[in-house]
Design a protein around this motif. Structure first.
Motif, short mmCIF file in Angstrom:
data_model
loop_
_atom_site.label_atom_id
_atom_site.label_comp_id
_atom_site.label_asym_id
_atom_site.label_seq_id
_atom_site.Cartn_x
_atom_site.Cartn_y
_atom_site.Cartn_z
N UNK A 182 39.85 30.56 40.26
CA UNK A 182 39.23 30.80 41.20
C UNK A 182 38.52 29.83 42.12
N UNK A 183 39.11 28.68 42.06
CA UNK A 183 38.79 27.65 42.73
C UNK A 183 39.59 26.49 42.50
N UNK A 184 39.79 25.45 43.55
CA UNK A 184 40.49 24.20 43.34
C UNK A 184 40.30 23.84 41.96
N UNK A 185 39.08 23.76 41.22
CA UNK A 185 38.81 22.98 40.17
C UNK A 185 38.64 23.86 38.81
N UNK A 186 38.81 25.31 38.88
CA UNK A 186 38.58 26.23 38.04
C UNK A 186 39.57 27.38 37.83
N UNK A 187 40.00 27.58 36.61
CA UNK A 187 41.03 28.37 36.02
C UNK A 187 40.17 29.19 34.97
N UNK A 188 40.15 30.52 35.08
CA UNK A 188 39.31 31.17 33.99
C UNK A 188 40.13 32.16 33.43
N UNK A 189 39.85 32.61 32.28
CA UNK A 189 40.40 33.39 31.36
C UNK A 189 39.60 34.70 31.88
N UNK A 190 40.10 35.69 32.37
CA UNK A 190 39.47 37.06 32.88
C UNK A 190 38.77 37.61 31.99
N UNK A 191 38.99 37.63 30.59
CA UNK A 191 38.61 38.33 29.55
C UNK A 191 37.12 37.86 28.88
N UNK A 192 37.00 36.58 29.67
CA UNK A 192 35.56 35.88 29.12
C UNK A 192 34.80 35.87 30.30
N UNK A 193 35.05 36.56 31.39
CA UNK A 193 33.97 36.83 32.50
C UNK A 193 32.62 37.76 31.89
N UNK A 194 31.63 37.55 32.27
CA UNK A 194 30.48 38.17 31.90
C UNK A 194 29.89 38.68 32.91
N UNK A 195 29.63 38.01 34.14
CA UNK A 195 29.04 38.21 35.16
C UNK A 195 29.56 37.60 36.60
N UNK A 196 29.51 38.33 37.81
CA UNK A 196 29.77 37.82 39.02
C UNK A 196 28.55 37.73 39.77
N UNK A 197 28.17 36.41 40.18
CA UNK A 197 26.91 36.53 41.10
C UNK A 197 27.08 36.03 42.53
N UNK A 198 27.03 36.91 43.34
CA UNK A 198 27.34 36.73 44.74
C UNK A 198 26.19 36.02 45.45
N UNK A 199 24.99 36.08 45.11
CA UNK A 199 23.99 35.26 45.58
C UNK A 199 24.24 33.77 45.55
N UNK A 200 24.62 33.44 44.65
CA UNK A 200 24.87 31.90 44.44
C UNK A 200 26.37 31.55 45.26
N UNK A 201 26.75 32.03 46.41
CA UNK A 201 27.73 31.77 46.93
C UNK A 201 29.20 32.09 46.19
N UNK A 202 29.06 32.91 45.03
CA UNK A 202 30.28 33.21 44.43
C UNK A 202 30.32 32.30 43.12
N UNK A 203 29.73 32.99 41.95
CA UNK A 203 29.70 32.28 40.83
C UNK A 203 29.97 33.15 39.52
N UNK A 204 30.80 32.78 38.63
CA UNK A 204 30.87 33.47 37.39
C UNK A 204 30.02 32.97 36.43
N UNK A 205 29.58 33.95 35.41
CA UNK A 205 29.15 33.48 34.26
C UNK A 205 30.15 34.06 33.23
N UNK A 206 30.39 32.94 32.08
CA UNK A 206 31.27 33.03 31.33
C UNK A 206 30.78 33.29 29.97
#
Length: 123
Positions: free
Chosen positions: A71-95
């Protein structure tokens, strides 16, 4: 042989993580996300953090097609562990471990495409 075993369709896929002191075996379902740390990779799991002596790019290649997404040059996420996507913070996932992971602008649309395959959206 290793990659063939990794591509198997079973519940207990594992990965060997090379650390500075040896090798740790982790089930893929327990990996929440991986984060680049210079030439190292921090792997966040259900039980804590493991520092790997390999680059994030190597994990991205190895985990391609197995429910992980860069999702970012520094971040590789497990899609099954995403809880929330926050648009207002410029694009942030809560795991699932409550950590926040940055999403790059370039990856937002592709991430949403991946999520739409995994999650039902109510519009």
């Amino acid at each position: 042989v290793f990659l063939e075993n990794l591509k198997r369709n079973d519940e207990h896929k594992k990965i060997a993580v090379y650390t500075t002191t040896g090798i740790i075996v982790i089930e893929l379902k327990n990996i929440i996300y991986c984060q680049a740390d210079g030439p190292y990779t921090n792997i966040y799991t259900n039980t804590g953090k493991v520092m790997s002596s390999k680059h994030l790019k190597e994990y991205e290649t190895m985990l391609n097609g197995l429910g992980f997404f860069r999702v970012h040059k520094s971040n590789l996420v497990n899609l099954n562990h995403i809880v929330q996507f926050i648009r207002s913070e410029g694009g942030t996932l809560v795991m699932t471990n409550n950590h926040k992971v940055d999403v790059s602008d370039k990856k937002k649309n592709e991430l949403m495409s991946h999520l739409s395959k995994e999650v039902l959206f109510v519009k």
